[in-house]
Enzyme design. Sequence first.
Site, short mmCIF file in Angstrom:
data_model
loop_
_atom_site.label_atom_id
_atom_site.label_comp_id
_atom_site.label_asym_id
_atom_site.label_seq_id
_atom_site.Cartn_x
_atom_site.Cartn_y
_atom_site.Cartn_z
N LEU A 48 -11.64 -16.01 -15.55
CA LEU A 48 -11.10 -14.72 -15.97
C LEU A 48 -10.50 -13.94 -14.82
O LEU A 48 -9.90 -12.89 -15.03
CB LEU A 48 -12.23 -13.88 -16.60
N TYR A 102 4.29 -11.60 -11.20
CA TYR A 102 3.04 -11.77 -11.93
C TYR A 102 3.15 -12.93 -12.93
O TYR A 102 2.28 -13.81 -12.96
CB TYR A 102 2.68 -10.47 -12.65
N LYS A 106 0.95 -16.52 -13.01
CA LYS A 106 0.11 -16.94 -14.14
C LYS A 106 0.58 -18.30 -14.68
O LYS A 106 -0.23 -19.16 -15.01
CB LYS A 106 0.13 -15.89 -15.25
N ASN A 131 -1.91 -7.71 -24.98
CA ASN A 131 -2.53 -6.49 -24.50
C ASN A 131 -3.95 -6.36 -25.04
O ASN A 131 -4.15 -6.25 -26.24
CB ASN A 131 -1.70 -5.28 -24.93
#
Length: 178
Positions: A48, A102, A106, A131
């Site tokens: 995570l 970003y 990822k 989100n």
Amino acid sequence: TGANGFVGRNLQLRLRERCDVQVVCYNRNQHTGQLAELLEEVNFVFHLAGINRSQDPSEFVTGNTNLTRDLCLAVAVAARSADRPIPILYTSSTQAAQDNAYGRSKRDAEDALVVTGQDPLVPVHVLRLPNLFGKWSRPNYNSVVATFCHNIARDLPIQINDPQAKLTLVYIDDLLDH
């Protein structure tokens, strides 16, 4: 990994409600060299951890791509050493489809996991999350919902960049149920 973050804190709480689970945490205050020892008794990895806000784009590579690569190597070694599967579940972001620092970090982390997942002892599951919102989300950091609630409660302005944009939301407890 990411035990003290928004998703990590919520997952820890959920898992600690179970009698049959012992949680082993890795957070940003630890070094990747500690992963091997932490993984000795682990049967499942929830990855995570990540950097989602930074002024320095290189921090995205360090905290997302490089950490994931180090974790993949450590899990593969631990699984082979123990001769048992150690699955990894990775919480990525829908931003992985975007061409920004970003998103690229990822996506590169996802790519490392896909390669690692070819090892039958390291099954990989990638969740590209939209989100998130819910308890312990921080305004101006984790969640537009937290930001709007924070600002409205304090009579601060809210900013909507594109009123026509579709916003997909997932409540943290729904993610944990999944």
